[in-house]
Write a protein that holds these residues in place. Sequence first.
Motif, mmCIF file in Angstrom:
data_model
loop_
_atom_site.group_PDB
_atom_site.id
_atom_site.type_symbol
_atom_site.label_atom_id
_atom_site.label_comp_id
_atom_site.label_asym_id
_atom_site.label_seq_id
_atom_site.Cartn_x
_atom_site.Cartn_y
_atom_site.Cartn_z
ATOM 1 N N GLU A 190 0.826 -1.214 0.000
ATOM 2 C CA GLU A 190 0.000 0.000 0.000
ATOM 3 C C GLU A 190 0.856 1.258 0.000
ATOM 4 N N LEU A 191 1.963 1.233 0.721
ATOM 5 C CA LEU A 191 2.853 2.401 0.767
ATOM 6 C C LEU A 191 3.546 2.641 -0.580
ATOM 7 N N VAL A 192 3.959 1.576 -1.243
ATOM 8 C CA VAL A 192 4.571 1.715 -2.567
ATOM 9 C C VAL A 192 3.533 2.240 -3.563
ATOM 10 N N ILE A 193 2.329 1.701 -3.516
ATOM 11 C CA ILE A 193 1.249 2.187 -4.380
ATOM 12 C C ILE A 193 1.008 3.673 -4.138
ATOM 13 N N GLN A 194 0.915 4.065 -2.881
ATOM 14 C CA GLN A 194 0.658 5.467 -2.555
ATOM 15 C C GLN A 194 1.790 6.373 -3.033
ATOM 16 N N TYR A 195 3.027 5.882 -2.927
ATOM 17 C CA TYR A 195 4.158 6.666 -3.424
ATOM 18 C C TYR A 195 3.983 6.930 -4.919
ATOM 19 N N PHE A 196 3.688 5.888 -5.685
ATOM 20 C CA PHE A 196 3.503 6.060 -7.129
ATOM 21 C C PHE A 196 2.356 7.030 -7.417
ATOM 22 N N ILE A 197 1.232 6.862 -6.767
ATOM 23 C CA ILE A 197 0.070 7.721 -7.010
ATOM 24 C C ILE A 197 0.395 9.178 -6.705
ATOM 25 N N ASP A 198 1.080 9.423 -5.601
ATOM 26 C CA ASP A 198 1.357 10.792 -5.161
ATOM 27 C C ASP A 198 2.533 11.462 -5.869
ATOM 28 N N ASN A 199 3.472 10.685 -6.422
ATOM 29 C CA ASN A 199 4.740 11.263 -6.866
ATOM 30 C C ASN A 199 5.170 10.971 -8.300
ATOM 31 N N VAL A 200 4.478 10.106 -8.987
ATOM 32 C CA VAL A 200 4.980 9.638 -10.270
ATOM 33 C C VAL A 200 3.945 9.885 -11.368
ATOM 34 N N ASP A 201 4.411 10.400 -12.500
ATOM 35 C CA ASP A 201 3.555 10.607 -13.665
ATOM 36 C C ASP A 201 3.035 9.246 -14.155
ATOM 37 N N LYS A 202 1.781 9.179 -14.457
ATOM 38 C CA LYS A 202 1.161 7.900 -14.848
ATOM 39 C C LYS A 202 1.629 7.399 -16.206
ATOM 40 N N LYS A 203 2.383 8.198 -16.930
ATOM 41 C CA LYS A 203 2.868 7.786 -18.253
ATOM 42 C C LYS A 203 4.256 7.153 -18.218
ATOM 43 N N VAL A 204 4.895 7.103 -17.038
ATOM 44 C CA VAL A 204 6.229 6.494 -16.972
ATOM 45 C C VAL A 204 6.140 4.999 -17.234
ATOM 46 N N THR A 205 7.281 4.423 -17.576
ATOM 47 C CA THR A 205 7.342 2.971 -17.756
ATOM 48 C C THR A 205 7.858 2.345 -16.466
#
Length: 173
Positions: free
Chosen positions: A43-58
Amino acid sequence: MMTQEQYNLECCNLLRKFKTREGLYNYYQRRLDTNKILNTDDELVIQYFIDNVDKKVTILEFAAGAGQVSNYLCMCGFTSIAINSHFNNNACALKQGMFQTIDTSSYDYIFATNGGGSYLTNADFHIFETILNSNKKMILHTLGNNTNLITRLKAQFKFKIIAQTDVDILLFN
């Protein structure tokens, strides 16, 4: 979009159809018993991606097991995710030497969560050194056998702790 609670239940119902010999081990059995496929670290890794990473990255998740983190990220709108997993012969990709042959050049983020990352050792250092020297971002846990590897990576590369539970979840970049 499906909530994490709904996702947990749906995935657990699906995984109950697999047999232990197909790669679920006791690792997933504990999750099935509680109807919670995503643990706190997931859940923490998911939240990091949602909060900090552009959804278009690979993104590449290696030693992904059932791929619960990547699958949830896809549901959240991330569009370019690859999963490297291995259920045959009760062995993860790392034990079989499969991760070491993946071409990581086309991925922006590379990560492993939980059990998969625990199989990493100092023998894998050159792989991560190559990845990080090519300006990729990598998320790893301090877990199990990988402590010496993480210590070496921390000494050579920039990192930050993005979350803490009973382990540190580190972002190398």
